[in-house]
Design a protein around this motif. Sequence first.
Motif, short mmCIF file in Angstrom:
data_model
loop_
_atom_site.label_atom_id
_atom_site.label_comp_id
_atom_site.label_asym_id
_atom_site.label_seq_id
_atom_site.Cartn_x
_atom_site.Cartn_y
_atom_site.Cartn_z
N ASP A 37 0.88 -1.13 0.09
CA ASP A 37 0.16 -0.17 0.18
C ASP A 37 0.87 1.25 -0.05
O ASP A 37 0.25 2.30 0.04
CB ASP A 37 -0.93 -0.15 1.03
N GLN A 38 2.23 1.23 -0.11
CA GLN A 38 3.08 2.40 -0.08
C GLN A 38 4.26 1.99 -1.13
O GLN A 38 4.77 0.95 -1.09
CB GLN A 38 3.47 2.66 1.25
N VAL A 39 4.59 3.14 -1.63
CA VAL A 39 5.93 2.80 -2.53
C VAL A 39 6.78 4.24 -2.01
O VAL A 39 6.47 5.29 -1.75
CB VAL A 39 5.56 3.37 -4.05
N ALA A 40 7.99 3.30 -1.78
CA ALA A 40 9.09 4.43 -1.31
C ALA A 40 9.74 4.90 -2.69
O ALA A 40 10.37 3.99 -3.36
CB ALA A 40 10.23 3.67 -0.49
N MET A 41 10.11 5.95 -2.95
CA MET A 41 10.69 6.77 -4.05
C MET A 41 11.96 7.60 -3.83
O MET A 41 11.87 8.21 -2.74
CB MET A 41 9.68 7.62 -4.98
N GLY A 42 12.97 7.59 -4.64
CA GLY A 42 13.84 8.35 -4.49
C GLY A 42 14.10 8.99 -5.73
O GLY A 42 13.87 8.69 -6.94
N THR A 43 14.61 10.29 -5.76
CA THR A 43 14.69 11.11 -6.91
C THR A 43 16.22 11.73 -7.30
O THR A 43 17.01 11.49 -6.60
CB THR A 43 13.85 12.28 -6.96
N ALA A 44 16.30 12.19 -8.45
CA ALA A 44 17.57 12.74 -8.85
C ALA A 44 18.09 14.05 -8.07
O ALA A 44 19.33 14.09 -8.05
CB ALA A 44 17.42 13.17 -10.29
N ASP A 45 17.22 14.59 -7.25
CA ASP A 45 17.55 15.83 -6.45
C ASP A 45 17.72 15.48 -5.15
O ASP A 45 17.95 16.32 -4.20
CB ASP A 45 16.73 16.96 -6.73
N GLY A 46 17.75 14.14 -4.88
CA GLY A 46 17.74 13.64 -3.25
C GLY A 46 16.81 13.45 -2.68
O GLY A 46 16.76 13.25 -1.54
N THR A 47 15.56 13.69 -3.07
CA THR A 47 14.42 13.54 -2.42
C THR A 47 14.04 12.22 -2.10
O THR A 47 14.20 11.31 -3.11
CB THR A 47 13.24 14.17 -3.04
N VAL A 48 13.63 11.62 -0.87
CA VAL A 48 12.97 10.29 -0.78
C VAL A 48 11.51 10.41 0.00
O VAL A 48 11.41 11.67 1.00
CB VAL A 48 13.80 9.61 0.45
N ALA A 49 10.74 10.06 -0.56
CA ALA A 49 9.17 10.01 -0.07
C ALA A 49 8.56 8.84 -0.26
O ALA A 49 8.78 7.88 -1.03
CB ALA A 49 8.60 11.14 -0.94
N LEU A 50 7.35 8.82 0.62
CA LEU A 50 6.31 7.62 0.68
C LEU A 50 5.22 8.13 -0.37
O LEU A 50 4.61 9.13 -0.15
CB LEU A 50 6.05 7.27 1.90
N TRP A 51 4.69 7.47 -1.07
CA TRP A 51 3.66 7.65 -2.03
C TRP A 51 2.58 6.41 -1.72
O TRP A 51 2.74 5.38 -1.69
CB TRP A 51 3.95 7.67 -3.41
#
Length: 400
Positions: A51-65
């Motif tokens: 029920d949740q996706v952990a994401m990392g991005t090119a600018d260093g953001t880490v978030a749960l979706w």
Amino acid sequence: VAGERATIWSPQTGEILATSPAAYTATDEDGDPYQQALEGVTALDVNPDGDQVAMGTADGTVALWDPVSDEVIPIQEPGEGQGRQIRDVRFSPDGSLVVWGDEGGFWTAWDLAAGAASNGGRVDVGVADLDVRVAFSPDGSKAAIAGDASGFWDLSGEVIELSPGSTISDLAFRDGSTLLSVDRDGRLAWWNVEAGLQEEDSFDLGDVSPTALAIDSTGSLTAVGFANGQIRMLSGEGADLTELFSLSGHQQAVRSLSFTAESGLLLSTSEDATRIWDVGSSAEREWFTLLGAAPLGADLAFSPDGSLLAVAHDEAVIGLYDSFTGEEVDSMQASTLYFGFAASLDFLPDGSSLVASFIDPRLYPVGFMRTFGIASFEEEHKLPGLWQVGMDVDPDGAQA
């Protein structure tokens, strides 16, 4: 990841089920809300509950979706990670931790309940400018991090160094006591976890550098991806290692590999494509292959139960395929049409018939519609019409 955003899709139909938002609501120093961009996703993982996706991005953001509510909860803002690209992110098996590594050679273990880093903050593992790979042991008590010239092992806060002699490309746990790694010199190694990560055995995979590694849920089947796009399926270990078969299809380096829980399917990704393979039957074939040439603008459609795929081909031919094997079930050419193609296809809701809208560039603006019975795959109705490039059947199946 598709189009720099996280995408959830059905492996049976290829249908996109959800796409992560392009931004989330954040607050500035004064407490005022603003929209923070959330694109350029470079790494992701799904928690055990799905029920949740952990994401990392090119600018260093880490978030749960949350794909259902579309809510985004940031864990690390761009400035907190010094703007370094996230190379890998993983949930622990119990879903309580999120571990990520960035391109600067730092990794962080985040306790979701406490809302804080469980490893004391960003830890330097000397992996600058290379991929950081993270793997959890099955019980979630240990996390292994692969990196430049050495791998590192987190065991209750203690860091133990591997000594492979070369950069580790990827690693995976076979069980709680054995860790496997592949390095850029073409070596597959087995490490004894309980003995403080002593190397037990190794195997030379050849001159082509391995780039990805995965082990099935039984621990008996190992998949290794290579820089030339090849995937090799292996069984056993050390001197008893046996190559079962290889899978060819990728034109560029294999970036990641993942088995389904039932071990029947293998998912592989590279710069050129994402592919699903049937490995449960030890068959050297792609799980789904679209057969026949489809002209530009031609349509395809899945039956309501997802078992059949109709594909428009040249010369007014429609091919019907088993969507789970890729095998052709039947084909049909529309009567009185020998050129053109079906620009739009749709099944009736009960799956009994297929409706097709044909166009022939030589006969513009005239178009043709046909219906075909699926049981016999014979033409049922023939209707004249105008040039049509879009068509849909209503939920009752009464109108198109």
